[in-house]
Design a protein around this motif. Structure first.
Motif, PDB file in Angstrom:
ATOM      1  N   UNK B 216      51.507  49.605  39.068  1.00  0.00           N
ATOM      2  CA  UNK B 216      50.044  49.155  38.713  1.00  0.00           C
ATOM      3  C   UNK B 216      49.500  48.073  39.619  1.00  0.00           C
ATOM      4  N   UNK B 217      50.333  47.082  39.886  1.00  0.00           N
ATOM      5  CA  UNK B 217      49.933  45.814  40.446  1.00  0.00           C
ATOM      6  C   UNK B 217      49.414  46.227  41.628  1.00  0.00           C
ATOM      7  N   UNK B 219      47.777  49.118  42.582  1.00  0.00           N
ATOM      8  CA  UNK B 219      46.611  49.478  42.716  1.00  0.00           C
ATOM      9  C   UNK B 219      45.528  48.206  42.578  1.00  0.00           C
ATOM     10  N   UNK B 220      46.177  47.274  41.706  1.00  0.00           N
ATOM     11  CA  UNK B 220      45.249  45.982  41.426  1.00  0.00           C
ATOM     12  C   UNK B 220      44.918  45.503  42.828  1.00  0.00           C
ATOM     13  N   UNK B 222      44.852  46.982  45.547  1.00  0.00           N
ATOM     14  CA  UNK B 222      43.848  47.661  46.343  1.00  0.00           C
ATOM     15  C   UNK B 222      42.347  47.466  45.969  1.00  0.00           C
ATOM     16  N   UNK B 223      42.353  47.516  44.590  1.00  0.00           N
ATOM     17  CA  UNK B 223      40.985  47.356  43.794  1.00  0.00           C
ATOM     18  C   UNK B 223      40.486  46.119  44.418  1.00  0.00           C
ATOM     19  N   UNK B 224      41.125  45.082  45.001  1.00  0.00           N
ATOM     20  CA  UNK B 224      40.320  43.770  45.433  1.00  0.00           C
ATOM     21  C   UNK B 224      39.968  43.908  46.675  1.00  0.00           C
TER      22      UNK B 224
END
Ligand code: ADP
Ligand code: SF4
Ligand code: MG
Lengths: 334, 319
Positions: B216-217, B219-220, B222-224
């Motif tokens: 998950x982190x 993905x976090x 990437x989301x930045x």
């Protein structure tokens, strides 16, 4: 207020061994400036995939196969997934926070490293400026003595505190939209309410819009101005929050209202919706809710999937043939 | 942290003591007599009388009961005296000082090559999953793990040493004496000694990166809006290194163990070769000293590895 984001007929499919999973199949929605929008539906109905599609964070075996995502007048789907335009939007203009606070922060980096990163990238701050801002942000989201905790690691915080850190990280670059994907699902009720209040006050302060994704209608009741109800990869009902709560028109929404605990109602009796959501690889041509629907008529069994149609109330639409207000066995708990 | 290190050192001391005890007794319980072997191989073959042999035996203290021998050995050890080799008739401490650097040279060069190469290969394979790079790394690592070192060594000698004549087939030269020759002599041994390490490391790194990339982190991250480079270097790499550190501890043991075989194939006068020769000669004193030193090195490197965990993973607490 101006239109910020408009998603039109979005389709995101996953190629799996069992066939093509149509996780998002023709979803349209919009978000206006400074608006709070709820996206609600049972687990597996495509809420997360919809939001990840907006961020273009869909990876193999998934692919966005159709639709448009218009943000500030530009179709994001024309941008390359990891190209510079998309990267400057991700985290900079549209930020996202995720369901699992325990695993969504990097365990080997300090809070400062994780928050400053976005600030240095999008706002071109120096290391020192970013650190100062990160401390301010931690203070804003209610982390006690932030200047002492800024160099701590995520495992030194509780789940609720970590989700606060995620909110600080999401709001760091003052995004136009904050997408919160089940931000409170993993937490206890008291913490849930605190975090929702926090998000609401943060987006008000930053003049951002907020998308609250949840499987719990109760969560959005008090905060969202408009709500989208999703079922099996499609929007089945949309409208103003108060219309949907006072006058739910889709049988699935009625089921959700009866089955989901609400933060504002105590001592209620919950009636779960019978049956399971359909297998997204073998969707029937008819209404996807048919096997579980207590209102189904002959028309539902013979006609194709209904289109969204307007009903009473501004912007209120449902994907259903039946007008349940006219059926006498309506059982909406008020 | 300090108390953790002290505790680990105490444990290490216990393990070294046990190893030394086991080795000490085991070699003495095996059939054979180091002095008879020495006599049979010495210049004065057949000229030694039984009395002379018994005198030698007394000189080495081998006529005393085993327990007394052990106590005497430990006493000498405390004074820094590793004893006198039966076979080489030399001070064992001096012998070790000659041999240990050779083995360390071979092992450290092997480690310095296999560690980064394995990590890079695994990382590249994982990031380009399903491409030809990935296929090459996966197939290569299977071969690398399965291939027997001695077979590989003889093949290399046969091809590059004898047939093509590109590299010296055996021997060792100190790099301070003749760097170029030393390096040429080390190429094949280091290759043999690294291949399994590279393969194991690459495989572990590949699966580790694939696992971390799905967290998950990440993905976090990437989301930045970070670039792939930033996501990999800041968010994936350090997390993927945690399991690598675990197998690093084993790799160090493996590389030291491997040097026993490799030094014998390539006639390299290191600890491994010394140990094997001493076992054939039943040179108790040398066997004891070299197993003791190897055990200390492996325990110390494992301690270092465990401490370095803390740098990679802040969740680890030493208490
Ligand atoms: N990586 C994937 N591979 C295959 N199917 C997926 C993948 N991710 C999501 N899906 C499918 O997409 C559907 C919608 O998932 P999701 O959007 O996560 O639901 P939710 O509404 O609970 O957030 C699910 O049925 C799931 O099986
Ligand atoms: S269309 Fe028919 S089956 Fe579908 S939800 Fe409406 S009433 Fe139920
Ligand atoms: Mg979800």
């Amino acid at each position: 207020m101006g239109r910020l984001l408009e998603v039109k007929d979005l389709k995101t499919y996953f190629k799996t061994d069992d066939g093509i999973v149509k996780a998002v199949d023709g979803v349209s929605f919009y978000i206006d400036e400074q608006e709070i929008v709820g996206v609600v539906g049972e687990s597996g109905c495509g809420k997360t995939v919809t939001q990840l599609s907006v961020m273009q964070l869909i990876n193999r075996p998934g692919r966005i196969v159709g639709g448009e995502i218009i943000f500030e007048g530009k179709n994001l789907l024309e941008y390359e997934q990891h190209g510079p335009e998309m990267r400057s939007i991700r985290g900079g203009k549209i930020a996202m926070i995720f369901q699992e606070p325990m695993t969504s922060l990097n365990p080997v980096l300090t809070l400062n490293q994780q928050i400053s990163e976005s600030l240095m990238l999008h706002l071109k701050m120096s290391k020192e400026e970013a650190r100062k801002r990160a401390i301010e942000l931690l203070g804003l989201v209610g982390i006690p003595s932030p200047e002492e905790r800024i160099d701590d690691y995520p495992h030194q915080f509780s789940g609720g505190m970590r989700q606060r850190v995620m909110i600080a990280m999401g709001m760091a670059c003052n995004p136009k939209i904050l997408i919160a994907d089940e931000p409170t699902t993993a937490l206890d009720v008291t913490t849930q309410a605190q975090l929702l209040e926090l998000m609401k006050s943060m987006v008000e302060q930053f003049k951002s819009s907020l998308v609250i994704v949840t499987h719990n209608l109760g969560v959005v009741a008090r905060y969202a101005q408009r709500i989208y109800i999703m079922y099996a990869g499609k929007v089945v009902e949309e409208g103003k929050c108060k219309d949907i709560f006072k006058n739910p028109r889709h049988p699935y929404t009625v089921g959700l209202l009866n089955s989901v605990p609400r933060l504002d109602v105590e001592g209620e009796r919950l009636i779960p919706i019978e049956g399971l959501p359909p297998n997204l690889t073998q969707m029937p041509p008819t209404c996807a809710f048919l096997p579980r629907c207590p209102y189904a008529t002959e028309q539902c069994r013979t006609q194709p999937m209904p289109e969204l149609r307007p009903v009473e109330g501004e912007g209120h639409k449902i994907r259903c043939y039946v007008d349940i207000a006219e059926v006498d066995n309506v059982t909406v708990k008020k | 942290m300090v108390s953790y290190i002290i505790r680990r050192l105490l444990w290490g001391f216990v393990i070294v003591t046990l190893v030394s005890l086991i080795v000490f007794f085991a070699i003495r319980l095996l059939p054979g007599d180091p002095l008879l072997i020495f006599m049979a191989q010495s210049q004065e073959m057949g000229t030694m009388s039984l009395e002379q042999i018994e005198a030698l035996r007394a000189e080495y203290g081998l006529d005393k009961p085993i327990m007394v021998q052990y106590v005497n050995w430990v006493k000498d050890l405390m004074r820094g005296d590793l004893g006198l080799s039966i076979h080489y008739r030399e001070n064992v401490g001096k012998l070790m000082l000659e041999r240990l650097p050779v083995t360390l040279h071979l092992s450290l060069v092997s480690l310095a090559i296999s560690l980064p190469l394995g990590i890079l290969a695994g990382l590249a394979a994982a990031l380009r999953r399903g491409t030809w790079i990935d296929n090459v790394v996966v197939v290569g690592s299977y071969i690398g793990i399965a291939i027997p070192v001695f077979w590989l060594g003889y093949m290399l000698i046969l091809i590059f040493g004898l047939r093509l004549g590109w590299l010296p087939i055996a021997g060792y030269t100190s790099p301070f004496e003749n760097f170029w020759l030393s390096t040429r002599q080390l190429i094949m041994p280091v290759f043999c000694n690294s291949i399994a390490g590279i393969a194991g490391m690459a495989r572990q790194m590949r699966s580790s990166v694939l696992e971390v990339a799905n967290q998950d982190y990440v993905r976090t991250a990437w989301s930045k809006g970070l670039t792939e480079k930033a996501v990999v270097l800041r968010h994936i790499l350090k997390n993927s290194m945690i399991p690598i550190v675990t197998i690093l501890g084993m790799s160090i043991g493996g590389i030291f163990g491997g040097s026993v075989i490799i030094e014998n194939i390539f006639a390299i006068p290191g600890m491994g070769r010394l140990l094997v020769n001493s076992i054939f000669a039943q040179d108790y004193v040398v066997i004891q000293a070299s197993t003791l030193i190897m055990a200390c090195i492996i325990i110390a490197s494992n301690l270092l590895v465990d401490i370095s965990y803390g740098w990679f993973d802040p969740r680890i607490r030493y208490d």
